[in-house]
Scaffold this active site. Structure first.
Site, mmCIF file in Angstrom:
data_model
loop_
_atom_site.group_PDB
_atom_site.id
_atom_site.type_symbol
_atom_site.label_atom_id
_atom_site.label_comp_id
_atom_site.label_asym_id
_atom_site.label_seq_id
_atom_site.Cartn_x
_atom_site.Cartn_y
_atom_site.Cartn_z
ATOM 1 N N VAL A 223 -9.796 -2.159 -0.175
ATOM 2 C CA VAL A 223 -8.998 -2.455 1.261
ATOM 3 C C VAL A 223 -7.887 -3.573 1.144
ATOM 4 C CG1 VAL A 223 -11.555 -2.293 2.432
ATOM 5 C CG2 VAL A 223 -10.593 -4.193 1.902
ATOM 6 N N LYS B 223 -11.997 3.125 10.457
ATOM 7 C CA LYS B 223 -11.503 4.149 9.716
ATOM 8 C C LYS B 223 -12.133 4.283 8.199
ATOM 9 C CE LYS B 223 -7.931 5.546 7.032
ATOM 10 N NZ LYS B 223 -7.916 5.691 5.484
ATOM 11 N N ARG C 100 1.469 -3.898 -6.156
ATOM 12 C CA ARG C 100 0.251 -4.860 -6.438
ATOM 13 C C ARG C 100 -1.106 -3.858 -6.037
ATOM 14 N NH1 ARG C 100 -3.135 -4.637 -1.639
ATOM 15 N NH2 ARG C 100 -2.721 -6.458 -0.219
ATOM 16 N N ASP D 284 -1.098 16.987 0.590
ATOM 17 C CA ASP D 284 -1.074 16.360 1.810
ATOM 18 C C ASP D 284 -0.730 17.497 3.147
ATOM 19 O OD1 ASP D 284 0.291 13.455 2.498
ATOM 20 O OD2 ASP D 284 0.554 14.683 4.027
ATOM 21 N N THR E 93 -4.969 8.313 2.247
ATOM 22 C CA THR E 93 -4.677 8.705 3.802
ATOM 23 C C THR E 93 -4.542 7.566 4.649
ATOM 24 O OG1 THR E 93 -6.779 8.776 4.476
ATOM 25 C CG2 THR E 93 -6.086 10.736 3.360
ATOM 26 N N GLY F 211 -6.629 4.326 0.871
ATOM 27 C CA GLY F 211 -5.983 4.897 2.250
ATOM 28 C C GLY F 211 -6.175 3.686 3.085
ATOM 29 N N GLY F 212 -5.355 3.641 3.732
ATOM 30 C CA GLY F 212 -5.153 2.257 4.802
ATOM 31 C C GLY F 212 -6.614 2.227 5.437
ATOM 32 N N ASP F 213 -7.025 0.957 5.403
ATOM 33 C CA ASP F 213 -8.337 0.530 5.959
ATOM 34 C C ASP F 213 -8.226 -0.345 7.465
ATOM 35 O OD1 ASP F 213 -10.207 1.601 4.147
ATOM 36 O OD2 ASP F 213 -8.817 0.611 2.695
ATOM 37 N N GLN G 192 2.598 5.407 -0.848
ATOM 38 C CA GLN G 192 1.841 4.702 -1.743
ATOM 39 C C GLN G 192 1.435 5.671 -3.002
ATOM 40 O OE1 GLN G 192 -0.238 1.966 -3.824
ATOM 41 N NE2 GLN G 192 0.760 1.469 -1.932
ATOM 42 N N GLU H 44 -1.415 -8.205 10.400
ATOM 43 C CA GLU H 44 -2.368 -8.879 9.744
ATOM 44 C C GLU H 44 -1.802 -10.142 8.997
ATOM 45 O OE1 GLU H 44 -5.523 -5.436 8.543
ATOM 46 O OE2 GLU H 44 -3.812 -6.159 6.994
#
Length: 339
Positions: free
Chosen positions: A292, A230, A111, A160, A200, A224-226, A139, A55
């Site tokens: 996100v 997802k 951040r 986890d 996650t 979590g990663g987006d 994270q 990205e």
């Protein structure tokens, strides 16, 4: 142009201490979300692959233009690589000249955690002491420390599917004044939690827990990663919770709210910061920050570290931009070398 390397960022954090650095960053994020309409905003430019995403995330006001290159590859750790790595650039709008290129893998973690803490100021109960952390990857510790810098966190429950990640999480946070309780499942990690962090990375739709498993007044921070397709939470929670996002156009593409209509979103974060809408209004409502990651947050931390790097004389000046007596004679750079 200044080059800020990972050792430079590490040294800056050592100079300030992580708590003071979070204070700098929270102040900047509050200031920047508070002048939301002064920014030129867009959704990120994402190229999706079956195994991950790459990205570009741009944002600017009338002084600085910033962007971040970042990836998200959930299977990287199995090959000894980070799931997320990033590089950022800050430029002067007046001239278009780049001012700084910086590492942003560590800065992205910082951040992201600080943005979560900013949202928690408005959405968590001020007396929150019990934190549940679902997902103990790269994270996790940043999130816990950021939240504990603004809330009286005393007990941390964590789980986890990777036991090594849980051990790493415990070792990193042991001795910092919080009680740590490992869970054997999500179900026995979240009971009675005041705050639930979801962190996650798996690129799939999943339901980590359901509405009937939540305590009244819980604050959920979905970090979590987006990406499209997802999610971590089911529609039942989105329908019942007070849902806050960063930037609707991006959240509707990638966040938990991709599962529902825009009407399910109560507010964007800037509306809470500017007090256009109240955050939590009582101790029993369930609140949710569907994060996100938005380019304004990267812009904020880039300008913070640029200013701090100038103050503490960190970074290396490198000749990546030509300096010419005659700005129209770019070819002269070659002719000089050939004589």
């Amino acid at each position: 142009m200044k080059i800020l390397t990972l050792p430079d960022v590490q040294k800056l954090i050592q100079i300030l201490g992580i708590t003071k650095f979070y204070q700098h960053l929270l102040f900047a994020l509050t200031e920047d979300f508070g002048r939301w309409h002064q920014f030129h905003k867009s959704t990120r430019h994402a190229t999706h692959y079956n195994h991950g995403v790459i990205e570009l995330m741009p944002c600017s006001d009338d002084q600085f233009y910033g962007y971040k290159y970042v990836n998200g590859h959930p299977e990287n750790p199995s090959q000894g690589m980070l799931s997320v790595v990033a590089i950022g650039q800050l430029s002067a709008v007046a001239s278009g000249y780049p001012l700084m290129i910086s590492e942003m893998t560590l800065l992205t973690a910082l951040r992201t955690a600080a943005t979560g803490a900013l949202a928690a100021r408005y959405l968590a109960r001020s007396d929150a002491t019990k934190l549940a952390v679902i997902g103990n990857g790269a994270q996790a510790e940043f999130q816990v420390l950021a939240l504990s810098s603004i809330l009286p966190i005393q007990q941390v429950y964590y789980f986890d599917i990777d036991e090594k990640a849980m051990t790493k999480f415990h070792n990193n946070l042991a001795g910092l004044g919080m009680e740590l309780f490992p869970g054997t499942s999500i179900k026995n990690t979240i009971p009675d939690a005041d705050i639930i962090l979801t962190l996650t990375a798996a690129k799939k739709r999943q339901t980590l827990f359901t509405m009937d498993e939540l305590s009244p007044g819980v604050y959920i921070q979905a970090m979590g990663g987006d990406c499209p397709g997802k999610t971590e939470l089911g529609p039942d929670i989105l329908e019942r919770a007070k849902v806050v996002v960063e930037y609707k156009p991006q959240s509707l593409e990638e966040g938990e709210v991709q599962q529902c209509h825009e009407d399910a979103i109560y507010a964007e974060l800037w509306e809470l910061v500017t007090e256009q809408k109240p955050g939590r209004i009582n101790d029993t409502e369930i609140t949710l920050f569907d994060a996100v990651g938005f380019a304004l947050e990267d812009w904020s931390i880039l300008r913070v570290v640029y200013q701090l790097a100038e103050q503490y004389h960190l970074g290396t000046e490198m000749a990546l931009i030509p300096e010419l007596v005659d700005p129209k004679n770019l070819y002269g750079l070659l002719s000089e070398k050939t004589h």
